[in-house]
Design a protein around this motif. Sequence first.
Motif, mmCIF file in Angstrom:
data_model
loop_
_atom_site.group_PDB
_atom_site.id
_atom_site.type_symbol
_atom_site.label_atom_id
_atom_site.label_comp_id
_atom_site.label_asym_id
_atom_site.label_seq_id
_atom_site.Cartn_x
_atom_site.Cartn_y
_atom_site.Cartn_z
ATOM 1 N N PHE A 1 8.752 -17.853 -12.896
ATOM 2 C CA PHE A 1 8.308 -17.282 -11.627
ATOM 3 C C PHE A 1 6.846 -17.634 -11.397
ATOM 4 C CE2 PHE A 1 11.735 -14.410 -12.960
ATOM 5 C CZ PHE A 1 12.561 -14.511 -11.852
ATOM 6 N N GLY A 2 6.457 -17.673 -10.143
ATOM 7 C CA GLY A 2 5.072 -17.980 -9.806
ATOM 8 C C GLY A 2 4.633 -17.205 -8.587
ATOM 9 N N PRO A 3 3.406 -17.447 -8.135
ATOM 10 C CA PRO A 3 2.863 -16.723 -6.988
ATOM 11 C C PRO A 3 3.797 -16.745 -5.784
ATOM 12 C CG PRO A 3 1.167 -18.050 -8.013
ATOM 13 C CD PRO A 3 2.461 -18.428 -8.673
ATOM 14 N N GLY A 4 4.011 -15.563 -5.210
ATOM 15 C CA GLY A 4 4.824 -15.437 -4.011
ATOM 16 C C GLY A 4 6.315 -15.274 -4.258
ATOM 17 N N GLY B 1 1.617 -13.709 -10.727
ATOM 18 C CA GLY B 1 1.390 -14.100 -9.347
ATOM 19 C C GLY B 1 -0.091 -14.394 -9.169
ATOM 20 N N SER B 2 -0.575 -14.221 -7.959
ATOM 21 C CA SER B 2 -2.002 -14.419 -7.684
ATOM 22 C C SER B 2 -2.481 -13.276 -6.796
ATOM 23 C CB SER B 2 -2.240 -15.767 -7.000
ATOM 24 O OG SER B 2 -1.691 -15.763 -5.694
ATOM 25 N N THR B 3 -3.791 -13.205 -6.573
ATOM 26 C CA THR B 3 -4.317 -12.113 -5.748
ATOM 27 C C THR B 3 -3.744 -12.164 -4.338
ATOM 28 O OG1 THR B 3 -6.258 -13.449 -5.236
ATOM 29 C CG2 THR B 3 -6.482 -11.838 -6.994
ATOM 30 N N SER B 4 -3.559 -13.344 -3.792
ATOM 31 C CA SER B 4 -3.047 -13.468 -2.426
ATOM 32 C C SER B 4 -1.527 -13.564 -2.362
ATOM 33 C CB SER B 4 -3.657 -14.694 -1.744
ATOM 34 O OG SER B 4 -3.310 -15.871 -2.450
ATOM 35 N N ALA B 5 -0.871 -13.806 -3.504
ATOM 36 C CA ALA B 5 0.592 -13.952 -3.515
ATOM 37 C C ALA B 5 1.171 -13.401 -4.821
ATOM 38 C CB ALA B 5 0.971 -15.419 -3.335
ATOM 39 N N PRO B 6 1.260 -12.062 -4.927
ATOM 40 C CA PRO B 6 1.812 -11.480 -6.163
ATOM 41 C C PRO B 6 3.300 -11.786 -6.299
ATOM 42 C CG PRO B 6 1.546 -9.791 -4.489
ATOM 43 C CD PRO B 6 0.938 -11.049 -3.931
ATOM 44 N N ILE B 7 3.804 -11.685 -7.514
ATOM 45 C CA ILE B 7 5.247 -11.704 -7.728
ATOM 46 C C ILE B 7 5.734 -10.305 -7.381
ATOM 47 C CG2 ILE B 7 7.094 -11.840 -9.447
ATOM 48 C CD1 ILE B 7 5.345 -13.870 -10.963
ATOM 49 N N ARG B 8 6.769 -10.217 -6.542
ATOM 50 C CA ARG B 8 7.265 -8.915 -6.112
ATOM 51 C C ARG B 8 8.612 -8.623 -6.756
ATOM 52 N NH1 ARG B 8 7.566 -8.571 -0.060
ATOM 53 N NH2 ARG B 8 8.472 -10.636 -0.289
ATOM 54 N N VAL B 9 8.740 -7.438 -7.323
ATOM 55 C CA VAL B 9 10.005 -6.946 -7.876
ATOM 56 C C VAL B 9 10.451 -5.835 -6.933
ATOM 57 C CG1 VAL B 9 11.162 -5.924 -9.861
ATOM 58 C CG2 VAL B 9 9.242 -7.498 -10.221
ATOM 59 N N LEU B 10 11.548 -6.080 -6.199
ATOM 60 C CA LEU B 10 11.973 -5.156 -5.156
ATOM 61 C C LEU B 10 13.344 -4.572 -5.456
ATOM 62 C CD1 LEU B 10 11.041 -7.261 -1.989
ATOM 63 C CD2 LEU B 10 9.709 -5.457 -3.075
ATOM 64 N N GLY B 11 13.425 -3.251 -5.449
ATOM 65 C CA GLY B 11 14.707 -2.575 -5.556
ATOM 66 C C GLY B 11 15.349 -2.476 -4.187
ATOM 67 N N SER B 12 16.571 -2.011 -4.165
ATOM 68 C CA SER B 12 17.335 -1.894 -2.928
ATOM 69 C C SER B 12 16.806 -0.751 -2.064
ATOM 70 C CB SER B 12 18.801 -1.642 -3.265
ATOM 71 O OG SER B 12 19.526 -1.324 -2.107
ATOM 72 N N THR B 13 16.795 -0.972 -0.772
ATOM 73 C CA THR B 13 16.417 0.098 0.155
ATOM 74 C C THR B 13 17.659 0.789 0.707
ATOM 75 O OG1 THR B 13 16.342 -1.478 1.994
ATOM 76 C CG2 THR B 13 14.273 -1.031 0.835
#
Length: 107
Positions: free
Chosen positions: A27-30, A52-64
């Motif tokens: 995984f990488g930025p964004g 990730g990076s300051t402008s493009a973190p790696i996002r871990v998203l659960g279900s909404t």
Amino acid sequence: MAMSIAAPWGPPTKPAFPLINLTDYDFGPGDVIYIDTGLYTNTAQFVVADSGSTSAPIRVLGSTNEGTVINAGLSLPGIRLNGANYISVSNITFLRNQTGIDVIGSS
């Protein structure tokens, strides 16, 4: 890159990962890691070791929709950040874990 993870008992059209070692992926930025609706028990430990990076973190998203719940048991963390920086975690409920998010050598 976007990766979707289905609950171990998810619909047959979705992949099932009863043991999720995210260090097997690059995984990488964004990048976004989607964790589908469901209850992930002590057979599922999520480990993220990429940054990730300051402008493009790696996002871990659960279900909404109906919710993503991680119950890793009292001896394991729900998610472990192992040397990973700039990670965003949202829409995940942690239940009966040693810790919700365990941070080792990360910021």
